[in-house]
Design an enzyme around this catalytic site. Structure first.
Site, PDB file in Angstrom:
ATOM      1  N   HIS A 262      29.314  19.397  48.667  1.00  0.00           N
ATOM      2  CA  HIS A 262      28.887  20.781  48.440  1.00  0.00           C
ATOM      3  C   HIS A 262      30.122  21.674  48.489  1.00  0.00           C
ATOM      4  O   HIS A 262      30.566  22.097  49.545  1.00  0.00           O
ATOM      5  CB  HIS A 262      27.868  21.206  49.499  1.00  0.00           C
ATOM      6  CG  HIS A 262      27.230  22.527  49.227  1.00  0.00           C
ATOM      7  ND1 HIS A 262      25.988  22.864  49.698  1.00  0.00           N
ATOM      8  CD2 HIS A 262      27.648  23.618  48.535  1.00  0.00           C
ATOM      9  CE1 HIS A 262      25.673  24.093  49.326  1.00  0.00           C
ATOM     10  NE2 HIS A 262      26.686  24.569  48.609  1.00  0.00           N
TER      11      HIS A 262
ATOM     12  N   ASP B  62      31.180  23.916  51.530  1.00  0.00           N
ATOM     13  CA  ASP B  62      30.552  25.030  50.815  1.00  0.00           C
ATOM     14  C   ASP B  62      31.617  26.074  50.461  1.00  0.00           C
ATOM     15  O   ASP B  62      31.359  27.275  50.493  1.00  0.00           O
ATOM     16  CB  ASP B  62      29.426  25.660  51.652  1.00  0.00           C
ATOM     17  CG  ASP B  62      28.536  26.598  50.846  1.00  0.00           C
ATOM     18  OD1 ASP B  62      28.592  26.561  49.600  1.00  0.00           O
ATOM     19  OD2 ASP B  62      27.801  27.414  51.454  1.00  0.00           O
TER      20      ASP B  62
END
Length: 382
Positions: A59, A272
């Site tokens: 991610h 992220d």
């Protein structure tokens, strides 16, 4: 590819820590042995450094000035090469909730780079974050482009990506979510940006959802009478969880709670990260929204966190500090767990004979000394 040897007292394998050496030949791990090497190949002695499998970030939106949504061929290749500096050898470029046209352009670009020759961390596929999410838990996503789950639209996205979508973040409480899960068994459905109740989240797992996107963030939180997505994630043994361990997205105690509840096999360290990673403080774009980055925090105008500027090696260091656990237990949350989830653990995710020579070497402060990708060694700190 030149045949060579790397050695250390701390080689992390599935069987335990090896004091010895690794023979690398033709992009692969040829042998792992204990003791001293007495052959004629060139040897790089890393002494007490930690030799681990290369990190797999499932991610990540961007970093080093680049973003997957830019749909830039050269930009994505630059991101791939830059990720080697933090020990990441494979990743899933992650999209944002944007217009269908912009998402498709990003998917096509990822496919084109994936199919091309490039130097850097390997693109394993795509993490599609949205657009089938909840307006109630929008976070730094753009509410203008949120859609109801739609089988035909996801089919179009998958076709345009060249079947590279491996994970999709979605809100299971939305109408059409169940049908979407059932229609794409090859994709990992990850609950995120969701206002689902505990019962709705449990049902989503029964329907086939397998992951939680950035646990604690962008989902219904835990309350003692309504445990929400977080409560389900921490108590359901059939669900695996991502976590951003940057000290901002989750309190250290919450990090410790998560790794204690999920164990070291159902937990994934992620970044992220957005384009400001590796860049100075300032104002950056994320999915068409302005993000102000200051002192390691990335926020949009509403004050919501907008991804992170976290590097994988720093996330691992903080995970160890917050959890109180040992690296011998937690190394796999950066690599092997991801490889198993993506069904590529036959070639990646651990230091094992016959697997790809994707390796990171870290010093005692978890700074990257060297990263080896497909047998090619990149030195960062000697």
């Amino acid at each position: 590819m030149m045949r060579y040897v790397i050695k250390s007292k701390n080689i992390f394998t599935e069987e335990g820590i090896v004091d010895g050496y690794i023979v690398i030949n033709n992009k692969k791990i040829e042998a792992i042995q204990t003791g001293l090497y007495s052959g004629e190949d060139s040897v790089c002695d890393y002494h007490d450094a930690y030799i681990m499998p290369g990190f797999i970030d499932i991610h990540i939106h961007g970093g080093y000035g680049e973003d997957a949504m830019d749909a830039s061929f050269e930009g994505l290749k630059h991101l791939s090469k830059s990720l080697l500096s933090e020990g990441t050898t494979s990743f899933l470029p992650t999209t944002m909730t944007q217009s269908n046209d912009n998402i498709i352009q990003a998917l096509q670009n990822i496919k084109n780079v994936h199919n091309d020759e490039y130097e850097g961390a390997e693109i394993l596929g795509v993490h599609l974050e949205g657009p089938f999410i909840s307006e109630e838990k929008i976070g730094a996503q753009n509410p203008k482009y949120v859609q109801q789950p739609n089988v035909e639209q996801l089919k179009t996205f998958q076709e345009q990506s060249g079947d590279l979508i491996k994970i999709i973040t979605f809100a299971p409480e939305k109408e059409g979510a169940k049908e979407m899960i059932e229609s794409f068994p090859e994709i990992i459905f990850s609950i995120g940006h969701s206002a689902a109740t505990y019962e709705q989240a449990e049902q989503a797992v029964a329907n086939g959802a397998r992951h939680i996107t950035h646990l604690y963030n962008g989902s219904s939180g835990f309350q003692h009478r309504e445990p929400g997505v977080v409560g389900m994630a921490l108590t359901n043994d059939n669900i695996h969880t991502e976590l951003i361990v940057d000290g901002l997205h989750a309190h250290p105690a919450s990090v410790k709670l998560a790794i204690t509840a999920k164990g070291n096999e159902k937990f994934y360290l992620i970044t992220d990260a957005m384009r400001a990673k590796g860049k100075p403080d300032g104002v950056y774009d994320l999915g068409g929204q302005a993000v102000t980055v200051k002192d390691g925090e990335a926020r949009i105008s509403s004050g919501a966190l907008a991804g992170s500027v976290l590097k994988m090696n720093h996330g691992l260091k903080q995970l160890l500090e917050y959890s109180g656990k040992d690296l011998s237990e937690l190394w796999r949350v950066t690599s092997l767990n991801q490889a198993i989830a993506l069904k590529i653990d036959d070639s990646k995710g651990s230091i094992k004979e016959g697997k790809d020579a994707d390796i990171v070497i870290l010093d005692e402060n978890f700074e990257v000394i060297s990263t080896i990708k497909s047998g090619k060694r990149y030195e960062f700190k000697l």
